[in-house]
Design a protein around this motif. Structure first.
Motif, mmCIF file in Angstrom:
data_model
loop_
_atom_site.group_PDB
_atom_site.id
_atom_site.type_symbol
_atom_site.label_atom_id
_atom_site.label_comp_id
_atom_site.label_asym_id
_atom_site.label_seq_id
_atom_site.Cartn_x
_atom_site.Cartn_y
_atom_site.Cartn_z
ATOM 1 N N ASN A 113 78.506 86.138 102.306
ATOM 2 C CA ASN A 113 78.936 87.509 102.177
ATOM 3 C C ASN A 113 80.440 87.641 101.218
ATOM 4 N N GLN A 114 80.023 87.853 99.946
ATOM 5 C CA GLN A 114 81.100 87.869 99.113
ATOM 6 C C GLN A 114 82.303 89.092 99.249
ATOM 7 N N VAL A 115 81.974 90.019 100.183
ATOM 8 C CA VAL A 115 82.784 91.103 100.363
ATOM 9 C C VAL A 115 83.705 90.699 101.684
ATOM 10 N N ILE A 116 83.199 89.741 102.428
ATOM 11 C CA ILE A 116 83.834 89.352 103.437
ATOM 12 C C ILE A 116 84.771 88.231 103.125
ATOM 13 N N GLU A 117 84.206 87.592 102.296
ATOM 14 C CA GLU A 117 85.085 86.697 101.591
ATOM 15 C C GLU A 117 86.256 87.213 100.991
ATOM 16 N N LYS A 118 86.073 88.280 100.243
ATOM 17 C CA LYS A 118 87.174 88.966 99.616
ATOM 18 C C LYS A 118 88.249 89.462 100.659
ATOM 19 N N ALA A 119 87.701 90.017 101.796
ATOM 20 C CA ALA A 119 88.425 90.510 102.900
ATOM 21 C C ALA A 119 89.239 89.564 103.505
ATOM 22 N N ILE A 120 88.706 88.231 103.576
ATOM 23 C CA ILE A 120 89.582 87.147 104.338
ATOM 24 C C ILE A 120 90.652 86.921 103.110
ATOM 25 N N SER A 121 90.343 86.746 102.018
ATOM 26 C CA SER A 121 91.102 86.288 101.010
ATOM 27 C C SER A 121 92.666 87.462 100.954
ATOM 28 N N ILE A 122 92.254 88.528 101.079
ATOM 29 C CA ILE A 122 93.278 89.702 101.152
ATOM 30 C C ILE A 122 94.276 89.360 102.445
ATOM 31 N N CYS A 123 93.671 89.228 103.456
ATOM 32 C CA CYS A 123 94.245 89.146 104.816
ATOM 33 C C CYS A 123 95.020 87.990 104.861
ATOM 34 N N GLY A 124 94.336 86.814 104.285
ATOM 35 C CA GLY A 124 95.056 85.586 104.091
ATOM 36 C C GLY A 124 94.270 84.501 104.811
ATOM 37 N N SER A 125 93.681 84.682 105.928
ATOM 38 C CA SER A 125 92.908 83.837 106.616
ATOM 39 C C SER A 125 91.814 84.393 107.487
ATOM 40 N N GLN A 126 90.687 83.844 107.867
ATOM 41 C CA GLN A 126 89.736 84.250 108.884
ATOM 42 C C GLN A 126 90.215 84.833 110.206
ATOM 43 N N VAL A 127 91.410 83.968 110.707
ATOM 44 C CA VAL A 127 92.194 84.385 111.912
ATOM 45 C C VAL A 127 92.690 85.716 111.603
#
Length: 69
Positions: A3-17
């Protein structure tokens, strides 16, 4: 399929955690969302807030509809 949008969100937040902490879910849940597992629409406002609006509700809704195809 990722999911490219979730991948973008992870990138913006800095990590999955960090994204998981903002959404009140486990890192495993974020990984599931990332790998096309889909997510409950109730998390959309939390993801938007976590990314300071850099990921929009519309992007997230489109990502949900594309994972159902």
């Amino acid at each position: 399929m990722k999911n490219q949008v979730i991948e973008k969100a992870i990138s913006i937040c800095g990590s999955q955690v960090k994204l998981s902490q903002s959404c009140g879910v486990s890192q495993v849940a974020i990984s599931y969302w990332l790998n096309g597992g889909g997510f409950n629409a109730k998390y959309i406002p939390k993801i938007v807030k976590a990314t300071e609006g850099k990921v929009t509700e519309l992007e997230l809704l489109h990502s949900l509809s594309s994972t159902e195809a």
